[in-house]
Design a protein around this motif. Structure first.
Motif, PDB file in Angstrom:
ATOM      1  N   LEU A   1     -17.634  39.029  35.961  1.00 56.72           N
ATOM      2  CA  LEU A   1     -16.417  38.943  35.150  1.00 56.72           C
ATOM      3  C   LEU A   1     -15.558  40.187  35.283  1.00 56.72           C
ATOM      4  O   LEU A   1     -14.323  40.097  35.273  1.00 56.72           O
ATOM      5  CB  LEU A   1     -16.767  38.694  33.679  1.00 56.72           C
ATOM      6  N   GLN A   2     -16.181  41.343  35.418  1.00 54.99           N
ATOM      7  CA  GLN A   2     -15.407  42.571  35.607  1.00 54.99           C
ATOM      8  C   GLN A   2     -14.587  42.502  36.889  1.00 54.99           C
ATOM      9  O   GLN A   2     -13.420  42.914  36.913  1.00 54.99           O
ATOM     10  CB  GLN A   2     -16.327  43.789  35.640  1.00 54.99           C
ATOM     11  N   ARG A   3     -15.171  41.976  37.945  1.00 53.57           N
ATOM     12  CA  ARG A   3     -14.431  41.844  39.214  1.00 53.57           C
ATOM     13  C   ARG A   3     -13.274  40.860  39.068  1.00 53.57           C
ATOM     14  O   ARG A   3     -12.174  41.097  39.560  1.00 53.57           O
ATOM     15  CB  ARG A   3     -15.358  41.398  40.336  1.00 53.57           C
ATOM     16  N   LEU A   4     -13.520  39.741  38.389  1.00 53.28           N
ATOM     17  CA  LEU A   4     -12.453  38.760  38.172  1.00 53.28           C
ATOM     18  C   LEU A   4     -11.367  39.318  37.265  1.00 53.28           C
ATOM     19  O   LEU A   4     -10.180  39.045  37.463  1.00 53.28           O
ATOM     20  CB  LEU A   4     -13.033  37.468  37.590  1.00 53.28           C
ATOM     21  N   GLU A   5     -11.765  40.106  36.287  1.00 55.77           N
ATOM     22  CA  GLU A   5     -10.781  40.708  35.378  1.00 55.77           C
ATOM     23  C   GLU A   5      -9.916  41.727  36.124  1.00 55.77           C
ATOM     24  O   GLU A   5      -8.689  41.756  35.948  1.00 55.77           O
ATOM     25  CB  GLU A   5     -11.495  41.375  34.200  1.00 55.77           C
ATOM     26  N   ARG A   6     -10.520  42.562  36.962  1.00 53.24           N
ATOM     27  CA  ARG A   6      -9.743  43.537  37.748  1.00 53.24           C
ATOM     28  C   ARG A   6      -8.731  42.841  38.648  1.00 53.24           C
ATOM     29  O   ARG A   6      -7.648  43.367  38.898  1.00 53.24           O
ATOM     30  CB  ARG A   6     -10.669  44.418  38.578  1.00 53.24           C
ATOM     31  N   ALA A   7      -9.084  41.660  39.146  1.00 52.50           N
ATOM     32  CA  ALA A   7      -8.172  40.902  40.018  1.00 52.50           C
ATOM     33  C   ALA A   7      -7.098  40.169  39.209  1.00 52.50           C
ATOM     34  O   ALA A   7      -6.165  39.622  39.784  1.00 52.50           O
ATOM     35  CB  ALA A   7      -8.960  39.902  40.850  1.00 52.50           C
ATOM     36  N   GLY A   8      -7.264  40.139  37.890  1.00 52.77           N
ATOM     37  CA  GLY A   8      -6.293  39.432  37.048  1.00 52.77           C
ATOM     38  C   GLY A   8      -6.569  37.945  36.933  1.00 52.77           C
ATOM     39  O   GLY A   8      -5.714  37.189  36.481  1.00 52.77           O
ATOM     40  N   TYR A   9      -7.766  37.499  37.326  1.00 51.91           N
ATOM     41  CA  TYR A   9      -8.096  36.077  37.296  1.00 51.91           C
ATOM     42  C   TYR A   9      -8.593  35.620  35.928  1.00 51.91           C
ATOM     43  O   TYR A   9      -8.467  34.444  35.598  1.00 51.91           O
ATOM     44  CB  TYR A   9      -9.153  35.740  38.349  1.00 51.91           C
ATOM     45  N   VAL A  10      -9.193  36.527  35.182  1.00 51.14           N
ATOM     46  CA  VAL A  10      -9.629  36.210  33.825  1.00 51.14           C
ATOM     47  C   VAL A  10      -9.222  37.343  32.901  1.00 51.14           C
ATOM     48  O   VAL A  10      -8.960  38.468  33.341  1.00 51.14           O
ATOM     49  CB  VAL A  10     -11.167  35.993  33.713  1.00 51.14           C
ATOM     50  N   GLU A  11      -9.186  37.021  31.634  1.00 48.11           N
ATOM     51  CA  GLU A  11      -8.941  38.013  30.598  1.00 48.11           C
ATOM     52  C   GLU A  11     -10.132  37.966  29.649  1.00 48.11           C
ATOM     53  O   GLU A  11     -10.565  36.874  29.254  1.00 48.11           O
ATOM     54  CB  GLU A  11      -7.654  37.665  29.853  1.00 48.11           C
ATOM     55  N   LEU A  12     -10.676  39.132  29.320  1.00 50.94           N
ATOM     56  CA  LEU A  12     -11.785  39.212  28.378  1.00 50.94           C
ATOM     57  C   LEU A  12     -11.241  39.674  27.042  1.00 50.94           C
ATOM     58  O   LEU A  12     -10.641  40.737  26.945  1.00 50.94           O
ATOM     59  CB  LEU A  12     -12.864  40.178  28.886  1.00 50.94           C
ATOM     60  N   ARG A  13     -11.436  38.853  26.030  1.00 52.02           N
ATOM     61  CA  ARG A  13     -10.957  39.163  24.675  1.00 52.02           C
ATOM     62  C   ARG A  13     -12.164  39.439  23.795  1.00 52.02           C
ATOM     63  O   ARG A  13     -12.922  38.536  23.473  1.00 52.02           O
ATOM     64  CB  ARG A  13     -10.138  38.008  24.121  1.00 52.02           C
ATOM     65  N   ARG A  14     -12.318  40.704  23.436  1.00 48.10           N
ATOM     66  CA  ARG A  14     -13.463  41.115  22.633  1.00 48.10           C
ATOM     67  C   ARG A  14     -13.076  41.184  21.170  1.00 48.10           C
ATOM     68  O   ARG A  14     -11.993  41.626  20.828  1.00 48.10           O
ATOM     69  CB  ARG A  14     -13.973  42.462  23.120  1.00 48.10           C
ATOM     70  N   GLY A  15     -13.975  40.722  20.332  1.00 46.74           N
ATOM     71  CA  GLY A  15     -13.740  40.741  18.898  1.00 46.74           C
ATOM     72  C   GLY A  15     -15.027  40.449  18.169  1.00 46.74           C
ATOM     73  O   GLY A  15     -16.120  40.634  18.698  1.00 46.74           O
ATOM     74  N   PHE A  16     -14.884  39.992  16.954  1.00 45.38           N
ATOM     75  CA  PHE A  16     -16.047  39.669  16.131  1.00 45.38           C
ATOM     76  C   PHE A  16     -15.874  38.293  15.521  1.00 45.38           C
ATOM     77  O   PHE A  16     -14.767  37.877  15.198  1.00 45.38           O
ATOM     78  CB  PHE A  16     -16.212  40.707  15.012  1.00 45.38           C
ATOM     79  N   LEU A  17     -16.976  37.619  15.368  1.00 44.19           N
ATOM     80  CA  LEU A  17     -17.039  36.362  14.639  1.00 44.19           C
ATOM     81  C   LEU A  17     -17.967  36.661  13.467  1.00 44.19           C
ATOM     82  O   LEU A  17     -19.181  36.725  13.637  1.00 44.19           O
ATOM     83  CB  LEU A  17     -17.580  35.239  15.522  1.00 44.19           C
ATOM     84  N   GLY A  18     -17.366  36.911  12.313  1.00 50.36           N
ATOM     85  CA  GLY A  18     -18.139  37.456  11.208  1.00 50.36           C
ATOM     86  C   GLY A  18     -18.518  38.875  11.573  1.00 50.36           C
ATOM     87  O   GLY A  18     -17.667  39.692  11.888  1.00 50.36           O
ATOM     88  N   ARG A  19     -19.808  39.145  11.589  1.00 56.39           N
ATOM     89  CA  ARG A  19     -20.280  40.477  11.964  1.00 56.39           C
ATOM     90  C   ARG A  19     -20.827  40.529  13.389  1.00 56.39           C
ATOM     91  O   ARG A  19     -21.273  41.575  13.847  1.00 56.39           O
ATOM     92  CB  ARG A  19     -21.378  40.930  11.004  1.00 56.39           C
TER      93      ARG A  19
END
Length: 92
Positions: A50-68
């Motif tokens: 996923l890091q490689r795909l993200e660097r290429a702009g093919y995916v976006e990783l959205r980090r957050g929380f669901l509850g805790r």
């Protein structure tokens, strides 16, 4: 130096990254844990791809929380969809 237009994209030629893009092309987005389960991959292996795909702009990783609980959503970008469709065109 650029690749010829009919040359395969090395990022999409990987079985795992092609699987990621195929799954996301159907769903648009999904949870990291669900994607890891579908592809039967360890979290660290999926994270690397996923890091490689993200660097290429093919995916976006959205980090957050669901509850805790931490949650990472993987979202297919327009560039990722175009790369996947171009890959399918080369195969067909």
């Amino acid at each position: 130096m650029s690749l010829p237009t009919d040359a395969p994209d090395p990022l999409v030629s990987s079985r795992v990254r092609a699987g990621v893009l195929a799954w996301l092309s159907d769903k648009g987005a999904g949870d990291f844990t669900e994607l890891a389960a579908v592809l039967a991959l360890a979290n660290n292996a999926l994270s690397s791809h996923l890091q490689r795909l993200e660097r290429a702009g093919y995916v976006e990783l959205r980090r957050g929380f669901l509850g805790r609980k931490p949650r990472t959503r993987v979202v297919l970008t327009a560039a990722g969809r175009a790369a996947w469709l171009a890959h399918l065109d080369r195969l067909g």
